[in-house]
Design an enzyme around this catalytic site. Structure first.
Site, PDB file in Angstrom:
ATOM      1  N   ASP A 119       0.632  -1.286  -0.045  1.00  0.00           N
ATOM      2  CA  ASP A 119      -0.047   0.033  -0.090  1.00  0.00           C
ATOM      3  C   ASP A 119       0.686   1.353   0.063  1.00  0.00           C
ATOM      4  O   ASP A 119       2.017   1.295   0.719  1.00  0.00           O
ATOM      5  CB  ASP A 119      -1.100  -0.004   1.121  1.00  0.00           C
ATOM      6  CG  ASP A 119      -1.914   1.070   1.211  1.00  0.00           C
ATOM      7  OD1 ASP A 119      -2.712   1.013  -0.017  1.00  0.00           O
ATOM      8  OD2 ASP A 119      -2.360   1.523   1.933  1.00  0.00           O
ATOM      9  N   HIS A 125      -6.605  10.050   6.460  1.00  0.00           N
ATOM     10  CA  HIS A 125      -5.889   9.394   6.921  1.00  0.00           C
ATOM     11  C   HIS A 125      -5.617   9.463   8.731  1.00  0.00           C
ATOM     12  O   HIS A 125      -5.751  10.932   8.912  1.00  0.00           O
ATOM     13  CB  HIS A 125      -4.431   9.092   6.375  1.00  0.00           C
ATOM     14  CG  HIS A 125      -4.734   8.418   4.881  1.00  0.00           C
ATOM     15  ND1 HIS A 125      -4.559   9.501   3.942  1.00  0.00           N
ATOM     16  CD2 HIS A 125      -4.557   7.135   4.651  1.00  0.00           C
ATOM     17  CE1 HIS A 125      -4.615   8.812   2.872  1.00  0.00           C
ATOM     18  NE2 HIS A 125      -4.718   7.302   3.183  1.00  0.00           N
ATOM     19  N   SER A 159     -10.872   4.653   9.110  1.00  0.00           N
ATOM     20  CA  SER A 159     -11.005   4.520  10.784  1.00  0.00           C
ATOM     21  C   SER A 159     -11.796   5.663  11.184  1.00  0.00           C
ATOM     22  O   SER A 159     -12.279   5.562  12.251  1.00  0.00           O
ATOM     23  CB  SER A 159      -9.529   4.677  11.011  1.00  0.00           C
ATOM     24  OG  SER A 159      -8.752   3.197  10.794  1.00  0.00           O
ATOM     25  N   ASN A 170     -10.160   0.672   3.399  1.00  0.00           N
ATOM     26  CA  ASN A 170      -9.194   0.669   3.910  1.00  0.00           C
ATOM     27  C   ASN A 170      -9.113   1.038   5.360  1.00  0.00           C
ATOM     28  O   ASN A 170      -9.564   2.110   5.913  1.00  0.00           O
ATOM     29  CB  ASN A 170      -7.980   1.616   3.154  1.00  0.00           C
ATOM     30  CG  ASN A 170      -7.419   1.065   1.914  1.00  0.00           C
ATOM     31  OD1 ASN A 170      -8.127   0.081   1.198  1.00  0.00           O
ATOM     32  ND2 ASN A 170      -6.546   1.588   1.536  1.00  0.00           N
ATOM     33  N   VAL A 171      -8.538   0.263   6.356  1.00  0.00           N
ATOM     34  CA  VAL A 171      -8.609   0.220   7.668  1.00  0.00           C
ATOM     35  C   VAL A 171      -7.186   0.314   8.394  1.00  0.00           C
ATOM     36  O   VAL A 171      -6.550  -0.747   8.005  1.00  0.00           O
ATOM     37  CB  VAL A 171      -9.681  -0.381   8.486  1.00  0.00           C
ATOM     38  CG1 VAL A 171      -9.529  -0.150   9.997  1.00  0.00           C
ATOM     39  CG2 VAL A 171     -11.093  -0.169   8.070  1.00  0.00           C
ATOM     40  N   THR A 228      -5.695   3.068  11.330  1.00  0.00           N
ATOM     41  CA  THR A 228      -5.573   3.554  12.687  1.00  0.00           C
ATOM     42  C   THR A 228      -6.499   2.916  13.665  1.00  0.00           C
ATOM     43  O   THR A 228      -6.255   2.825  14.801  1.00  0.00           O
ATOM     44  CB  THR A 228      -6.099   5.052  12.701  1.00  0.00           C
ATOM     45  OG1 THR A 228      -4.965   5.685  11.722  1.00  0.00           O
ATOM     46  CG2 THR A 228      -5.740   5.514  13.946  1.00  0.00           C
TER      47      THR A 228
END
Length: 282
Positions: free
Chosen positions: A84, A183, A214, A233-234, A236
């Site tokens: 990533d 992010h 997140s 997308n996860v 944190t």
């Protein structure tokens, strides 16, 4: 179970009108927690290792990639391996020998023309090796080392017409878009632009990717998937769960020195977080 490909998981989710979650792997415990959470949820998941995680491991991709691969192969869940936020071309080219089925090549800080040129070259390289390639258009702020970015500032969000042209010019397999998330958020307060998500899904033939999930509340994630978002997308949120358990254990046992005593509950907390996110996507 053998590793599956990211492209396969994303295509299946998109066809079913579901989402598929990609969780950041920093340590072995992260990979184990993701596998455990996916097994409990009865859902597939993507194990993703970022360029920043590779830097944390002193620039060595092989050890953490081998660990994540071993965890995936020993799991009953269907898991894939994704590299990533790659900006370093040398790291991009390391994806193939390390067994990654997909990579997110991040040229989003370049000008539009330079982004297209660099990403198209990454796609040509990836497709020559059966590697699925994701890219980013727009500005999803909050990345490590960057100045804070207002996710609602003018010009930050992804334009549907530009996104369609970008996908056509680069040939990317998926597109990360800026729709209001950021992010590294530790509070789940992000408000997404669902009308924009729907417009992007209608304009762009490639599946859409939501970075910074997140910080997005459950209801917003469900609506985003319903509007056309596919890969979620996860990162944190796993670290928040992990660190919270470590802090609690050390506060209760100030003299303890055995890391297994706090890593075990931390891993369990991450697995619970993984299962919770996976439950939102179907």
């Amino acid at each position: 179970m053998s590793l599956v490909s990211t492209g396969e998981l994303v295509a299946e989710a998109r066809a079913a009108g579901h989402g598929v979650a990609a969780f950041n792997v920093i340590t072995l415990e992260h990979a184990e927690a993701i596998a455990l959470g996916a097994e409990r949820a009865g859902a597939p998941a993507i194990l993703q290792i970022s360029e920043n995680a590779v830097k944390f491991h002193r620039g060595r991709l092989s050890p953490i990639a081998a660990a994540a691969t071993a965890v995936a192969r020993s799991s009953s869940a269907r898991l894939s391996l994704h590299l990533d936020h790659v900006t370093d071309v040398a790291l991009l080219r390391a994806a193939h020998p390390e067994g990654f089925s997909s990579v997110m090549f991040d040229a989003s800080k370049l000008s539009y023309e330079e982004n297209v040129e660099a990403t198209a070259e990454a796609v040509r390289w990836g497709h020559g090796r059966d590697i699925w390639v994701e890219a980013e258009l727009g500005e999803v702020g909050g990345k490590e080392g960057e100045a804070p970015l207002d996710a609602h500032a003018p010009g930050v969000r992804t334009d549907p017409a530009e996104a369609a042209a970008y996908v056509a010019a680069t040939g990317v397999d998926a597109l990360a878009v800026a729709v209001g998330s950021s992010h590294a958020m530790t509070e789940r307060t992000a408000a997404l632009d669902h009308a924009l998500i729907a417009s992007l899904a209608a304009a762009v033939p490639a599946p859409l990717v939501l970075h910074g999930s997140s910080g997005v509340p459950d209801g917003e994630i469900r609506r985003a998937v319903a509007s056309g978002m596919v890969k979620i997308n996860v990162g944190t949120a796993l670290n928040t769960a992990f660190t919270g358990e470590v802090r609690a254990h050390l506060a209760a046992d100030a003299r303890g020195v055995d890391p297994r005593k706090y890593l075990a509950p931390a891993r369990e907390a991450m697995a619970g977080t993984v299962a919770g996110f996976l439950g939102l996507l179907r």
